[in-house]
Design an enzyme around this catalytic site. Structure first.
Site, PDB file in Angstrom:
ATOM      1  N   HIS A  15      -6.981  -4.234  -6.143  1.00 45.05           N
ATOM      2  CA  HIS A  15      -5.689  -3.638  -5.781  1.00 45.05           C
ATOM      3  C   HIS A  15      -5.770  -2.930  -4.435  1.00 45.05           C
ATOM      4  CE1 HIS A  15      -2.527  -0.368  -6.693  1.00 45.05           C
ATOM      5  NE2 HIS A  15      -1.857  -1.499  -6.606  1.00 45.05           N
ATOM      6  N   HIS A  57       1.391   0.020   1.953  1.00 44.50           N
ATOM      7  CA  HIS A  57       2.076   0.173   0.659  1.00 44.50           C
ATOM      8  C   HIS A  57       3.364   0.983   0.757  1.00 44.50           C
ATOM      9  CE1 HIS A  57       3.030   2.146  -3.180  1.00 44.50           C
ATOM     10  NE2 HIS A  57       2.710   0.971  -3.699  1.00 44.50           N
TER      11      HIS A  57
END
Ligand code: G3P
Ligand code: CA
Length: 265
Positions: A15, A57
């Protein structure tokens, strides 16, 4: 079709790269994840003011860079000047926000790249250089159609990708349990996988998705207890910030011969 035959079960998906030990979504974090031996890395992409594909992100710069304000309000050149590593540790002060193309060059098809298209980049008027089209064009240019999985929380984004003739595999991300509509959406998209928040996942949901022909990769699995809970539900892989620990847990609970069993497409 995504190349999956040589991969092992359960898939370990890093991730934002090896997020636990490196600054997320940086080339160093992706290289570290590959060095750890994962079959797939995950990253987040949005658009800069000059419509370039930037890997980050958050919609804003404060948490993971030395910058301020919205990513969309800065050109790529401005974003490239920011320090994207010191927030994590001073050793990483040289890190820069990568462009998606830089990550695909680094990976060079050696592992699958799961590209999450951030919902904030969705444009309902679908311009010719919309993020969905830019990403598919870039993936084709890099000859990585079989080494990319495009995911999003936003159905409209996946539908835009799905409408393109030649495209990578698709995945829907969900923070809520899947109902009949979600399953139908995944089938209409011909999606490869469903990526649910592990906190809402049940065995019955996994069974329904498997029956619909999808693989299930929950996020974000960072404890052995969660890992065991997920594997007991028969998920196909896990999205984790800590791929090295997951590898250890995986080997601890299964003999190496089972860990090495290939997953079939
Ligand atoms: O792809 C799963 C996960 O990355 C979605 O959540 O907020 O980490 O992008 P987030
Ligand atoms: Ca993500």
């Amino acid at each position: 079709m995504m190349k999956t035959k040589s991969l092992t079960h359960p898939w370990i998906i890093a991730h934002r790269g090896f997020k636990k030990n490196y600054p997320e979504n940086t080339l160093t974090a992706f290289q570290a994840a590959m060095d750890a031996g994962v079959p797939m890395i995950e990253l987040d992409v949005t658009l800069s003011r000059d419509r370039k594909l930037v890997v980050i992100h958050d919609a804003t710069l404060e948490r993971t860079t030395s910058g301020h304000g919205s990513v969309h309000d800065h050109t790529l050149e401005e974003l490239k000047q920011l320090d994207a590593g010191s927030w994590f540790h001073s050793d990483f002060a040289e890190e820069r926000l990568p462009e998606l193309g830089e990550v695909l060059d680094l990976v060079d098809g050696r592992v699958i790249t799961n590209i999450e298209i951030k919902s904030n980049a969705y444009e309902p008027h679908h311009p010719a250089d919309a993020i969905e089209k830019q990403i598919v064009d870039l993936v084709k240019q890099k000859k990585a159609l079989d080494a990319v999985l495009i995911s999003s929380f936003k159905a409209e984004i996946l539908m835009q990708v799905s409408a393109i003739a030649e495209k990578p595999a698709l995945a829907l991300i969900s923070s809520d349990p899947a109902d009949g509509q979600t399953i139908k959406l995944c089938q209409d998209l011909n999606a490869f996988s469903w990526h649910p928040d592990h906190r809402i996942l049940t065995e019955s949901q996994v069974e329904k998705m498997h029956a619909a022909g999808l693989k299930v990769f929950p996020y974000t699995i960072d404890t052995m207890a969660d890992y065991l809970k997920m594997t007991a539900m028969n998920v196909d892989g896990v999205i984790t910030n800590d791929p090295v620990s997951v590898q250890k847990w995986s080997i601890a609970v299964k003999p190496p011969s089972d860990v090495a069993a290939p997953i079939t497409p």
